[in-house]
Design a protein around this motif. Structure first.
Motif, short mmCIF file in Angstrom:
data_model
loop_
_atom_site.label_atom_id
_atom_site.label_comp_id
_atom_site.label_asym_id
_atom_site.label_seq_id
_atom_site.Cartn_x
_atom_site.Cartn_y
_atom_site.Cartn_z
N GLU A 50 0.79 -1.22 0.00
CA GLU A 50 0.00 0.00 0.00
C GLU A 50 0.82 1.28 0.00
OE1 GLU A 50 -2.79 3.10 0.61
OE2 GLU A 50 -1.02 2.73 1.85
N ASP A 51 1.90 1.30 0.75
CA ASP A 51 2.71 2.51 0.80
C ASP A 51 4.18 2.12 0.89
OD1 ASP A 51 3.24 5.19 0.76
OD2 ASP A 51 2.63 5.59 2.83
N MET A 52 5.03 3.05 0.49
CA MET A 52 6.47 2.77 0.50
C MET A 52 7.24 4.07 0.60
SD MET A 52 7.17 1.90 -3.55
CE MET A 52 5.93 0.63 -3.65
N GLU A 53 8.50 3.94 0.96
CA GLU A 53 9.40 5.10 0.94
C GLU A 53 10.81 4.61 0.65
OE1 GLU A 53 10.02 9.10 3.60
OE2 GLU A 53 8.06 8.26 3.15
N THR A 54 11.49 5.32 -0.26
CA THR A 54 12.82 4.94 -0.70
C THR A 54 13.87 5.89 -0.15
OG1 THR A 54 11.91 4.02 -2.76
CG2 THR A 54 14.27 4.50 -2.73
N LEU A 55 14.93 5.34 0.42
CA LEU A 55 16.05 6.13 0.92
C LEU A 55 17.02 6.46 -0.22
CD1 LEU A 55 16.80 4.32 4.31
CD2 LEU A 55 15.50 6.42 3.93
N PRO A 56 17.90 7.43 -0.03
CA PRO A 56 18.84 7.80 -1.09
C PRO A 56 19.73 6.66 -1.58
CG PRO A 56 18.77 9.52 0.58
CD PRO A 56 17.97 8.37 1.11
N ASN A 57 19.91 5.61 -0.77
CA ASN A 57 20.74 4.48 -1.20
C ASN A 57 19.96 3.40 -1.94
OD1 ASN A 57 19.30 3.29 0.85
ND2 ASN A 57 21.07 2.75 2.12
N GLY A 58 18.67 3.63 -2.16
CA GLY A 58 17.86 2.68 -2.92
C GLY A 58 17.06 1.70 -2.08
N MET A 59 17.29 1.66 -0.77
CA MET A 59 16.50 0.79 0.09
C MET A 59 15.07 1.33 0.21
SD MET A 59 18.80 -0.78 3.18
CE MET A 59 18.88 0.74 4.09
N THR A 60 14.10 0.46 0.00
CA THR A 60 12.70 0.86 -0.01
C THR A 60 11.91 0.03 0.99
OG1 THR A 60 12.87 1.44 -2.35
CG2 THR A 60 10.66 1.16 -1.45
N PHE A 61 11.26 0.70 1.92
CA PHE A 61 10.44 0.04 2.94
C PHE A 61 8.98 0.09 2.48
CE2 PHE A 61 14.28 1.45 4.97
CZ PHE A 61 14.61 0.42 5.84
N ILE A 62 8.30 -1.06 2.55
CA ILE A 62 6.97 -1.21 1.98
C ILE A 62 6.02 -1.83 3.01
CG2 ILE A 62 5.66 -2.27 0.10
CD1 ILE A 62 8.42 -2.63 -1.34
N THR A 63 4.82 -1.27 3.12
CA THR A 63 3.80 -1.89 3.98
C THR A 63 2.98 -2.88 3.16
OG1 THR A 63 2.20 -0.10 3.54
CG2 THR A 63 3.62 0.13 5.47
N SER A 64 2.66 -4.02 3.77
CA SER A 64 1.91 -5.07 3.07
C SER A 64 0.93 -5.72 4.03
CB SER A 64 2.88 -6.11 2.51
OG SER A 64 2.20 -7.11 1.79
N GLY A 65 -0.11 -6.34 3.47
CA GLY A 65 -1.13 -7.00 4.29
C GLY A 65 -2.14 -6.02 4.83
N HIS A 66 -2.46 -4.99 4.05
CA HIS A 66 -3.38 -3.95 4.50
C HIS A 66 -4.74 -4.53 4.88
CE1 HIS A 66 -5.53 -0.17 4.72
NE2 HIS A 66 -6.35 -0.56 3.75
N TRP A 67 -5.22 -4.13 6.04
CA TRP A 67 -6.55 -4.50 6.52
C TRP A 67 -7.42 -3.27 6.47
CZ3 TRP A 67 -9.06 -3.51 11.51
CH2 TRP A 67 -10.23 -4.26 11.70
N TRP A 68 -8.43 -3.29 5.62
CA TRP A 68 -9.31 -2.14 5.45
C TRP A 68 -10.35 -2.17 6.56
CZ3 TRP A 68 -13.56 -1.01 1.39
CH2 TRP A 68 -13.72 0.36 1.26
N SER A 69 -10.13 -1.38 7.59
CA SER A 69 -10.95 -1.46 8.81
C SER A 69 -12.41 -1.13 8.55
CB SER A 69 -10.38 -0.51 9.88
OG SER A 69 -10.26 0.80 9.37
N VAL A 70 -12.70 -0.35 7.49
CA VAL A 70 -14.10 -0.02 7.17
C VAL A 70 -14.56 -0.83 5.96
CG1 VAL A 70 -14.01 2.27 8.15
CG2 VAL A 70 -13.34 1.95 5.77
N GLY A 71 -13.85 -1.92 5.66
CA GLY A 71 -14.22 -2.74 4.51
C GLY A 71 -15.46 -3.57 4.76
N SER A 72 -15.92 -4.23 3.73
CA SER A 72 -17.13 -5.05 3.80
C SER A 72 -16.88 -6.34 4.58
CB SER A 72 -17.60 -5.40 2.39
OG SER A 72 -16.66 -6.26 1.76
N LYS A 73 -17.95 -7.02 4.92
CA LYS A 73 -17.84 -8.30 5.62
C LYS A 73 -17.11 -9.31 4.75
CE LYS A 73 -20.59 -11.78 8.05
NZ LYS A 73 -21.98 -12.20 8.44
N HIS A 74 -17.36 -9.25 3.45
CA HIS A 74 -16.68 -10.17 2.52
C HIS A 74 -15.18 -9.97 2.59
CE1 HIS A 74 -16.11 -12.57 -1.17
NE2 HIS A 74 -15.17 -11.68 -1.45
N PHE A 75 -14.73 -8.73 2.61
CA PHE A 75 -13.29 -8.45 2.68
C PHE A 75 -12.69 -8.98 3.97
CE2 PHE A 75 -9.82 -5.80 4.24
CZ PHE A 75 -8.91 -5.94 3.21
N HIS A 76 -13.36 -8.74 5.09
CA HIS A 76 -12.83 -9.19 6.38
C HIS A 76 -12.77 -10.72 6.44
CE1 HIS A 76 -14.06 -5.12 8.38
NE2 HIS A 76 -12.92 -5.04 7.70
#
Length: 367
Positions: A50-76
């Motif tokens: 869902e989101d990421m940020e890259t440092l000047p040396n090329g290392m990129t930190f990424i968030t994964s496994g997003h849980w949509w707290s206001v999502g539908s029952k099907h999504f949960h």
């Protein structure tokens, strides 16, 4: 006669309101698939980047496994059935063939209650210490986690959980120092139906941007309609806010008291999710949702529906003024659905998504 005039006036107002909703939902949008060069999916990322940020040396930190707290029952239910887990991934642009590495956590961090969303990474220029701030959607509240990265052991040491009534329904965070940050509250309601009514049907501007100065939470800007990603300008004088429903980039000046004053509202004609800075030019990169009603369908049932992904480069004449757009990437959802963010390093690009894949592309169109 008076009642008839009032009735007709109300009918006109409501008709205009719902026509505006239909327009913003993007039913009229046309999308053409194109890439800036060869692209492929990064293996091992199936539940979002869902989101990421890259440092000047090329290392990129990424968030994964997003849980949509206001999502539908099907999504949960799908989230539980597929045993999705919140993760922080690391990708290095200098060794793309290695793909992503899942970072471990120290033993004192409660992993089952980790549902990451927005991320901001800051590196101390003197010590090299890397600090991560991550929005975390718990089952009953949102909070912001602070980690320190241990590169030797590829681990994240959990330093602190920021909890306060000012953190309502957070989307993204932008660090201003190792102990201070801005974050966006994109809605007030925490239920699926409540958010649908608040943000889409009624369009109540109950979103806000809040600043934490290390001791106090200060409402920096209010009256916003679904503010998404937030990003600090390189000179730390401005805050870029993704105005998703109004399909625009909002540029705010940071006042002496850390509150925000609008400088420019720049129309993108596609709903931005997150912004990052392209390091060579200083331009902004935006992951956008071009057909919002398809994005909504995909988020409620990602196993059933795809949604388009678009990446825009927003040309900046300086850090406070946007002027021009280049469309770098467009996909109907066949390769990556509901793209949210893009990062470019040395003419290579990563594209993240809410709950889908992670794409890697060569960028030849800017050479």
């Amino acid at each position: 006669m008076y009642a008839k005039i009032v009735g007709i006036s109300l009918l006109v107002v409501f008709s205009q309101h719902f026509a505006r909703i239909i327009y913003k939902a993007g039913y009229h949008h046309v999308l053409y698939n194109h890439t800036p060069g060869p692209c492929h999916q990064i293996p091992g990322v199936d539940h979002g980047s869902e989101d990421m940020e890259t440092l000047p040396n090329g290392m990129t930190f990424i968030t994964s496994g997003h849980w949509w707290s206001v999502g539908s029952k099907h999504f949960h239910n799908l989230y539980k059935e597929q045993n999705r887990q919140g993760k922080i991934l690391l990708f290095n642009f200098n060794t793309p063939e290695k793909g992503v590495i899942e970072l471990g956590f120290e033993d004192d961090f409660d992993i089952p209650e980790f549902h990451p969303h927005g991320i901001s990474v800051i590196q101390n220029e003197d010590t090299g210490k890397i600090t991560l701030f991550v929005v975390n959607h718990l089952s009953d509240r949102d909070q912001i986690e602070k980690f320190q990265f241990n590169e030797k052991h590829m681990m994240l040491e959990h330093l602190f959980s920021y909890r306060d009534e000012a953190i309502i329904l957070a989307n993204d965070v932008a660090a201003t120092s190792e102990n201070s940050f801005y974050f966006s509250n994109y809605a007030y309601s925490r239920s699926h139906l409540g958010m649908l009514f608040e943000c889409f049907l009624a369009q109540f501007p109950w979103g806000s941007v809040v600043y934490f100065d290390g001791a106090n939470y200060i409402e920096a800007a209010d009256g916003l309609l679904v503010p998404n990603g937030v990003l600090l300008s390189p000179d730390k004088r401005y805050l870029y806010v993704a105005n998703g429903f109004f399909t625009s980039l909002s540029i705010f000046g940071i006042d002496d008291d850390d509150r925000l004053s609008i400088i420019q509202e720049y129309q993108l004609y596609s709903s931005p999710d997150n912004f990052l800075i392209e390091p060579k030019t200083g331009n902004l990169l935006a992951g956008t949702h071009h057909v919002l009603h398809q994005t909504g369908d995909h988020l409620n049932a990602p196993d059933v529906y795809n949604a388009p992904t678009k990446v825009l480069m927003i040309h900046m004449t300086n850090t406070s003024h946007a002027d021009g757009i280049t469309e770098l990437y467009s996909d109907d959802g066949s390769n990556i659905s509901a793209g949210t963010v893009a990062s470019i390093y040395d003419n290579k690009m990563l594209i993240g998504s809410v709950v889908d894949k992670l794409m890697y592309c060569e960028v030849r169109t800017l050479e």
